[in-house]
Design an enzyme around this catalytic site. Structure first.
Site, PDB file in Angstrom:
ATOM      1  N   GLU A  99      -6.682   3.505 -13.339  1.00 55.58           N
ATOM      2  CA  GLU A  99      -5.352   2.748 -14.124  1.00 55.58           C
ATOM      3  C   GLU A  99      -4.448   1.653 -13.391  1.00 55.58           C
ATOM      4  O   GLU A  99      -3.550   2.058 -12.669  1.00 55.58           O
ATOM      5  CB  GLU A  99      -4.349   4.403 -14.633  1.00 55.58           C
ATOM      6  N   LEU A 100      -5.510   0.571 -13.000  1.00 54.80           N
ATOM      7  CA  LEU A 100      -5.450  -0.065 -11.907  1.00 54.80           C
ATOM      8  C   LEU A 100      -3.986  -1.143 -12.778  1.00 54.80           C
ATOM      9  O   LEU A 100      -3.221  -1.119 -12.213  1.00 54.80           O
ATOM     10  CB  LEU A 100      -6.359  -1.138 -12.577  1.00 54.80           C
TER      11      LEU A 100
END
Length: 170
Positions: free
Chosen positions: A136-137
């Site tokens: 979940e950059l």
């Protein structure tokens, strides 16, 4: 050890990426896709395989918020261990949250990046952090934060691989 055909557990969309990883073509792998794109499944398989194939490899798994690690990436890595049929070689600990490859003692550790400067204290008794996975950059506070973490963790070994997974913006 149980033989599993990777084409049975890796989506065709990732065959070329898998080939690049095998050839150590890149250090950074940017994987985007919506929910159900199998990007996290692919990354988790590559990390488990990579640790089992390199006696000096360890992994650091990162999410912005520490409390989200156990129900997301940790469960995903447990899935990969089962999909590869290698459960007897891995041990799970929940406090601290880790996975240990029993034949060698290599580790997968998890960190929340709410305070990125604290991440520099990660040490492994054997080997180095060969694999980093930012899940979940888009939750992270920009590339300056990611560079700080990479500078802390990407030292002491060759062939490091960094996986960035995220859902692209609408």
């Amino acid at each position: 050890m149980h033989q599993v055909k990777l084409r049975d557990i890796i989506a065709p969309a990732f065959y070329e990426v898998h080939k690049a990883i095998k050839q150590r073509a890149y250090t950074f792998y940017w994987l985007s896709g919506g929910r159900g794109s199998t990007k996290s499944s692919f990354i988790s398989i590559e990390i488990i395989k990579g640790i089992m194939e390199d006696a000096n490899a360890n992994a650091v798994i990162l999410r912005k918020v520490k409390e989200t690690l156990r129900e997301s990436v940790h469960e995903q890595l447990l899935w990969a261990i089962a999909a590869l049929g290698v459960e007897e070689y891995w041990e799970e600990s929940v406090s601290p949250l880790t996975l240990t490859y029993l034949p060698t003692g290599q580790k997968i550790v998890y960190r929340g990046a709410d305070k990125p400067k604290r991440i520099k204290g990660i040490k492994f008794s054997k080997g180095y952090a060969k694999f980093l996975w930012y899940e979940e950059l888009d939750e992270f506070n920009g590339m300056h934060e990611i560079r700080l973490i990479n500078q802390s963790l990407l030292r002491g070994g060759q062939g490091a691989m960094v996986f960035y997974s995220y859902n692209p913006p609408m």
